[in-house]
Design a protein around this motif. Structure first.
Motif, PDB file in Angstrom:
ATOM      1  N   GLY A 261       6.168  -2.238  -8.365  1.00  0.00           N
ATOM      2  CA  GLY A 261       6.643  -1.508  -9.525  1.00  0.00           C
ATOM      3  C   GLY A 261       7.761  -0.558  -9.150  1.00  0.00           C
ATOM      4  O   GLY A 261       7.670   0.157  -8.150  1.00  0.00           O
ATOM      5  N   ILE A 262       8.827  -0.567  -9.942  1.00  0.00           N
ATOM      6  CA  ILE A 262       9.962   0.340  -9.717  1.00  0.00           C
ATOM      7  C   ILE A 262      10.207   1.115 -11.000  1.00  0.00           C
ATOM      8  O   ILE A 262      10.387   0.518 -12.061  1.00  0.00           O
ATOM      9  CB  ILE A 262      11.235  -0.437  -9.326  1.00  0.00           C
ATOM     10  CG1 ILE A 262      11.021  -1.209  -8.026  1.00  0.00           C
ATOM     11  CG2 ILE A 262      12.432   0.516  -9.207  1.00  0.00           C
ATOM     12  CD1 ILE A 262      12.155  -2.187  -7.692  1.00  0.00           C
ATOM     13  N   SER A 263      10.189   2.452 -10.905  1.00  0.00           N
ATOM     14  CA  SER A 263      10.534   3.320 -12.036  1.00  0.00           C
ATOM     15  C   SER A 263      11.795   4.061 -11.656  1.00  0.00           C
ATOM     16  O   SER A 263      11.743   5.073 -10.951  1.00  0.00           O
ATOM     17  CB  SER A 263       9.402   4.305 -12.330  1.00  0.00           C
ATOM     18  OG  SER A 263       8.239   3.626 -12.742  1.00  0.00           O
TER      19      SER A 263
ATOM     20  N   ASP B  34       0.808  -1.218   0.000  1.00  0.00           N
ATOM     21  CA  ASP B  34       0.000   0.000   0.000  1.00  0.00           C
ATOM     22  C   ASP B  34       0.840   1.267   0.000  1.00  0.00           C
ATOM     23  O   ASP B  34       0.302   2.366   0.086  1.00  0.00           O
ATOM     24  CB  ASP B  34      -0.933  -0.001   1.213  1.00  0.00           C
ATOM     25  CG  ASP B  34      -0.164  -0.028   2.522  1.00  0.00           C
ATOM     26  OD1 ASP B  34       0.953  -0.592   2.544  1.00  0.00           O
ATOM     27  OD2 ASP B  34      -0.668   0.507   3.524  1.00  0.00           O
ATOM     28  N   VAL B  35       2.168   1.135  -0.116  1.00  0.00           N
ATOM     29  CA  VAL B  35       3.073   2.286  -0.017  1.00  0.00           C
ATOM     30  C   VAL B  35       3.596   2.686  -1.396  1.00  0.00           C
ATOM     31  O   VAL B  35       4.025   1.838  -2.178  1.00  0.00           O
ATOM     32  CB  VAL B  35       4.270   1.959   0.910  1.00  0.00           C
ATOM     33  CG1 VAL B  35       5.259   3.121   0.956  1.00  0.00           C
ATOM     34  CG2 VAL B  35       3.779   1.614   2.306  1.00  0.00           C
ATOM     35  N   THR B  36       3.569   4.000  -1.683  1.00  0.00           N
ATOM     36  CA  THR B  36       4.200   4.566  -2.879  1.00  0.00           C
ATOM     37  C   THR B  36       5.234   5.581  -2.419  1.00  0.00           C
ATOM     38  O   THR B  36       4.921   6.467  -1.616  1.00  0.00           O
ATOM     39  CB  THR B  36       3.172   5.262  -3.787  1.00  0.00           C
ATOM     40  OG1 THR B  36       2.213   4.297  -4.228  1.00  0.00           O
ATOM     41  CG2 THR B  36       3.842   5.894  -4.992  1.00  0.00           C
ATOM     42  N   ILE B  37       6.449   5.448  -2.911  1.00  0.00           N
ATOM     43  CA  ILE B  37       7.527   6.376  -2.553  1.00  0.00           C
ATOM     44  C   ILE B  37       8.001   7.070  -3.821  1.00  0.00           C
ATOM     45  O   ILE B  37       8.319   6.408  -4.815  1.00  0.00           O
ATOM     46  CB  ILE B  37       8.698   5.645  -1.871  1.00  0.00           C
ATOM     47  CG1 ILE B  37       8.232   5.058  -0.539  1.00  0.00           C
ATOM     48  CG2 ILE B  37       9.884   6.595  -1.679  1.00  0.00           C
ATOM     49  CD1 ILE B  37       9.294   4.256   0.183  1.00  0.00           C
ATOM     50  N   ARG B  38       8.044   8.398  -3.771  1.00  0.00           N
ATOM     51  CA  ARG B  38       8.586   9.196  -4.876  1.00  0.00           C
ATOM     52  C   ARG B  38       9.890   9.811  -4.386  1.00  0.00           C
ATOM     53  O   ARG B  38       9.869  10.735  -3.584  1.00  0.00           O
ATOM     54  CB  ARG B  38       7.589  10.276  -5.292  1.00  0.00           C
ATOM     55  CG  ARG B  38       6.374   9.711  -5.975  1.00  0.00           C
ATOM     56  CD  ARG B  38       5.364  10.782  -6.387  1.00  0.00           C
ATOM     57  NE  ARG B  38       4.186  10.169  -6.965  1.00  0.00           N
ATOM     58  CZ  ARG B  38       3.137   9.763  -6.265  1.00  0.00           C
ATOM     59  NH1 ARG B  38       3.121   9.913  -4.955  1.00  0.00           N
ATOM     60  NH2 ARG B  38       2.102   9.200  -6.868  1.00  0.00           N
ATOM     61  N   GLY B  39      10.990   9.265  -4.868  1.00  0.00           N
ATOM     62  CA  GLY B  39      12.315   9.720  -4.443  1.00  0.00           C
ATOM     63  C   GLY B  39      13.256   8.538  -4.379  1.00  0.00           C
ATOM     64  O   GLY B  39      12.842   7.385  -4.435  1.00  0.00           O
ATOM     65  N   ASP B  40      14.538   8.833  -4.266  1.00  0.00           N
ATOM     66  CA  ASP B  40      15.552   7.789  -4.254  1.00  0.00           C
ATOM     67  C   ASP B  40      15.604   7.103  -2.894  1.00  0.00           C
ATOM     68  O   ASP B  40      15.353   7.722  -1.860  1.00  0.00           O
ATOM     69  CB  ASP B  40      16.922   8.378  -4.586  1.00  0.00           C
ATOM     70  CG  ASP B  40      16.952   8.975  -5.997  1.00  0.00           C
ATOM     71  OD1 ASP B  40      16.039   8.668  -6.792  1.00  0.00           O
ATOM     72  OD2 ASP B  40      17.881   9.736  -6.290  1.00  0.00           O
ATOM     73  N   ILE B  41      15.953   5.824  -2.913  1.00  0.00           N
ATOM     74  CA  ILE B  41      16.075   5.038  -1.686  1.00  0.00           C
ATOM     75  C   ILE B  41      17.489   4.490  -1.606  1.00  0.00           C
ATOM     76  O   ILE B  41      17.986   3.901  -2.567  1.00  0.00           O
ATOM     77  CB  ILE B  41      15.073   3.865  -1.668  1.00  0.00           C
ATOM     78  CG1 ILE B  41      13.650   4.397  -1.676  1.00  0.00           C
ATOM     79  CG2 ILE B  41      15.327   2.962  -0.467  1.00  0.00           C
ATOM     80  CD1 ILE B  41      12.610   3.308  -1.771  1.00  0.00           C
ATOM     81  N   THR B  42      18.129   4.661  -0.460  1.00  0.00           N
ATOM     82  CA  THR B  42      19.431   4.071  -0.200  1.00  0.00           C
ATOM     83  C   THR B  42      19.334   3.285   1.092  1.00  0.00           C
ATOM     84  O   THR B  42      18.891   3.819   2.113  1.00  0.00           O
ATOM     85  CB  THR B  42      20.519   5.157  -0.061  1.00  0.00           C
ATOM     86  OG1 THR B  42      20.547   5.930  -1.260  1.00  0.00           O
ATOM     87  CG2 THR B  42      21.885   4.532   0.162  1.00  0.00           C
ATOM     88  N   ALA B  43      19.730   2.010   1.044  1.00  0.00           N
ATOM     89  CA  ALA B  43      19.683   1.156   2.231  1.00  0.00           C
ATOM     90  C   ALA B  43      20.981   0.371   2.318  1.00  0.00           C
ATOM     91  O   ALA B  43      21.461  -0.146   1.310  1.00  0.00           O
ATOM     92  CB  ALA B  43      18.488   0.207   2.160  1.00  0.00           C
TER      93      ALA B  43
ATOM     94  N   GLY C 223       5.569  -2.475  -2.715  1.00  0.00           N
ATOM     95  CA  GLY C 223       4.848  -1.277  -3.136  1.00  0.00           C
ATOM     96  C   GLY C 223       5.376  -0.718  -4.446  1.00  0.00           C
ATOM     97  O   GLY C 223       5.932  -1.436  -5.273  1.00  0.00           O
ATOM     98  N   THR C 224       5.201   0.595  -4.610  1.00  0.00           N
ATOM     99  CA  THR C 224       5.608   1.295  -5.825  1.00  0.00           C
ATOM    100  C   THR C 224       6.690   2.311  -5.494  1.00  0.00           C
ATOM    101  O   THR C 224       6.527   3.109  -4.569  1.00  0.00           O
ATOM    102  CB  THR C 224       4.394   2.021  -6.446  1.00  0.00           C
ATOM    103  OG1 THR C 224       3.385   1.050  -6.731  1.00  0.00           O
ATOM    104  CG2 THR C 224       4.780   2.738  -7.727  1.00  0.00           C
ATOM    105  N   ILE C 225       7.778   2.273  -6.255  1.00  0.00           N
ATOM    106  CA  ILE C 225       8.885   3.203  -6.065  1.00  0.00           C
ATOM    107  C   ILE C 225       9.074   3.997  -7.348  1.00  0.00           C
ATOM    108  O   ILE C 225       9.213   3.412  -8.427  1.00  0.00           O
ATOM    109  CB  ILE C 225      10.202   2.459  -5.739  1.00  0.00           C
ATOM    110  CG1 ILE C 225      10.017   1.479  -4.587  1.00  0.00           C
ATOM    111  CG2 ILE C 225      11.326   3.459  -5.462  1.00  0.00           C
ATOM    112  CD1 ILE C 225       9.607   2.087  -3.278  1.00  0.00           C
ATOM    113  N   GLU C 226       9.085   5.320  -7.229  1.00  0.00           N
ATOM    114  CA  GLU C 226       9.392   6.197  -8.358  1.00  0.00           C
ATOM    115  C   GLU C 226      10.687   6.914  -8.018  1.00  0.00           C
ATOM    116  O   GLU C 226      10.679   8.012  -7.458  1.00  0.00           O
ATOM    117  CB  GLU C 226       8.243   7.176  -8.592  1.00  0.00           C
ATOM    118  CG  GLU C 226       6.946   6.493  -8.986  1.00  0.00           C
ATOM    119  CD  GLU C 226       5.770   7.456  -9.097  1.00  0.00           C
ATOM    120  OE1 GLU C 226       5.991   8.687  -9.038  1.00  0.00           O
ATOM    121  OE2 GLU C 226       4.630   6.976  -9.238  1.00  0.00           O
TER     122      GLU C 226
END
Length: 122
Positions: free
Chosen positions: A48-50, A13-22, A30-33
């Motif tokens: 989905g990953i864009s 249920d989570v959508t993130i707009r921005g870069d992720i560093t882990a 979820g969805t990553i833009e």
């Protein structure tokens, strides 16, 4: 002990707009833009990953629109990838769809290193 067993989950249920560093493992349902950089990535089927993906190991089962660079890459049959794929070790299940070019990471590094050493020696 915390570093070896730490992982983060991004729920369906989570959508993130921005870069992720882990620095640890990342499980995405979820969805990553944005771009993703992590040690280990596990992508769920509905995810989905864009953006670009950079990981030591990646197990992809959803949609990725962007380049992928991983040492160990597994592309599962439910994966739909649009972008170039760079890898050291690659496994693709029958049924996976990839629209892009494949190139081993080693091929690029081997060409670059000898030229740099020859130029430095002269």
């Amino acid at each position: 002990m915390a570093n070896g067993s730490t992982f983060s989950v991004i729920g369906a249920d989570v959508t993130i707009r921005g870069d992720i560093t882990a620095t640890a493992d990342l499980h995405i349902d979820g969805t990553i833009e944005g771009d993703i950089t992590c040690a280990s990535l596990v992508q769920g089927e509905k995810s989905g990953i864009s953006g670009a993906v950079v990981a030591e190991s990646a197990r992809l089962a959803g949609k990725v629109t962007g380049s992928i660079r991983a040492r160990e890459l597994v592309i599962l049959r439910t994966a739909r990838i649009e972008g170039d794929v760079h890898y050291d070790a690659l496994t693709i299940e029958q049924g996976a769809e990839v629209d892009g070019r494949f190139a081993p990471n080693a091929r690029q590094a081997v060409k670059a290193v000898p030229n740099a050493q020859v130029e430095a020696a002269e």
